[in-house]
Design a protein around this motif. Structure first.
Motif: not given
Length: 251
Positions: A87-102
């Motif tokens: 994730g770049h920039s705001y993408g970090g907000m997204i991967i913080t949640e989506a990264g919980d995916n197994p």
């Protein structure tokens, strides 16, 4: 003689073409930030693809955080292998949640927000900034934010060629207030291996804030003397940093 010349020409073309490595056992999913779209990943995509990775690019609309997370998870589901989520920039907000995916093996933050539970872009932006650093020069238009067009070149991509920066400025993607103000619920960096690239010349997300978020996440950290648009100004270094999160070769 004509057949011989044709054969030699074909051999020359084949020799000049870059070899693409065999497919690796890891997929890479790239998530862009605010004000831009996934086209900014082009050089990084090419380098990683040529190295044998399946590379998928998310084109989330940046209107609401929940929709952006859902779109990222849809792309993760398409990946053929375990995922390095970037994730770049705001993408970090997204991967913080989506990264919980197994399916996600590790996280890579590039000049990105790395929030804890209950934090939003808005709340992270309230942190004090040293006099030598800068906050993003954003303006509000209705329910959206945009970068001040007069300040975009020096604030977002000062080390990118001027023609590219002018186009990025003209093609800005509006950033929805629901994306900016929504708090994160799931925090993947607490359970997944994490890597963070700090951009020391950043005028959008202050380097001090980047270092603070990287430290508390326990990330493997590197610093790059770069503007916020690090994947455009330093694509080879960014690709190498992403590849450093691939542990599949040692497993």
């Amino acid at each position: 003689m004509k057949l011989l010349i044709s054969a030699l020409a074909a051999m020359s073309i084949a020799t000049a073409s870059p070899a693409v490595a065999a497919e690796r056992a890891v997929s890479i999913v790239l998530v862009h930030g605010a004000f831009v779209d996934g086209s900014g990943w082009k050089d990084t995509y090419d380098i990683l693809s040529n190295a044998g990775y399946e590379v998928l690019v998310v084109q989330q609309p940046t209107i609401t955080l929940r929709d952006d997370v859902a779109e990222t998870e849809r792309v993760i589901a398409k990946a053929r292998h375990p995922v390095i989520l970037v994730g770049h920039s705001y993408g970090g907000m997204i991967i913080t949640e989506a990264g919980d995916n197994p399916k996600v093996r590790s996280l890579v933050y590039l000049a990105a927000y790395a929030p804890d539970a209950g934090e939003s872009v808005s709340s992270l932006g309230e942190a004090p900034v040293p006099p030598s650093e800068h906050k993003a020069p954003v303006v509000t238009e209705g329910n959206y934010l945009l970068v001040d067009r007069d300040k975009f070149p020096t604030s977002f991509a000062a080390d990118v060629d001027a023609a590219t920066t002018r186009f990025m400025n003209a093609a800005q993607l509006p950033w929805g207030l629901q994306a900016v103000q929504t708090k994160v619920d799931r925090v993947a960096w607490k359970t997944k291996p994490t890597h963070y690239m700090v951009t020391s010349e950043d005028h959008m997300i202050p380097p001090t804030l980047q270092r603070t978020m990287a430290k508390r996440s326990g990330a493997k950290v590197t610093e790059m003397k770069s503007s916020h648009a690090v994947m455009l100004s330093h694509p080879r270094e960014v690709a190498a940093f992403i590849r450093s999160a691939d542990t599949s070769a040692t497993e």
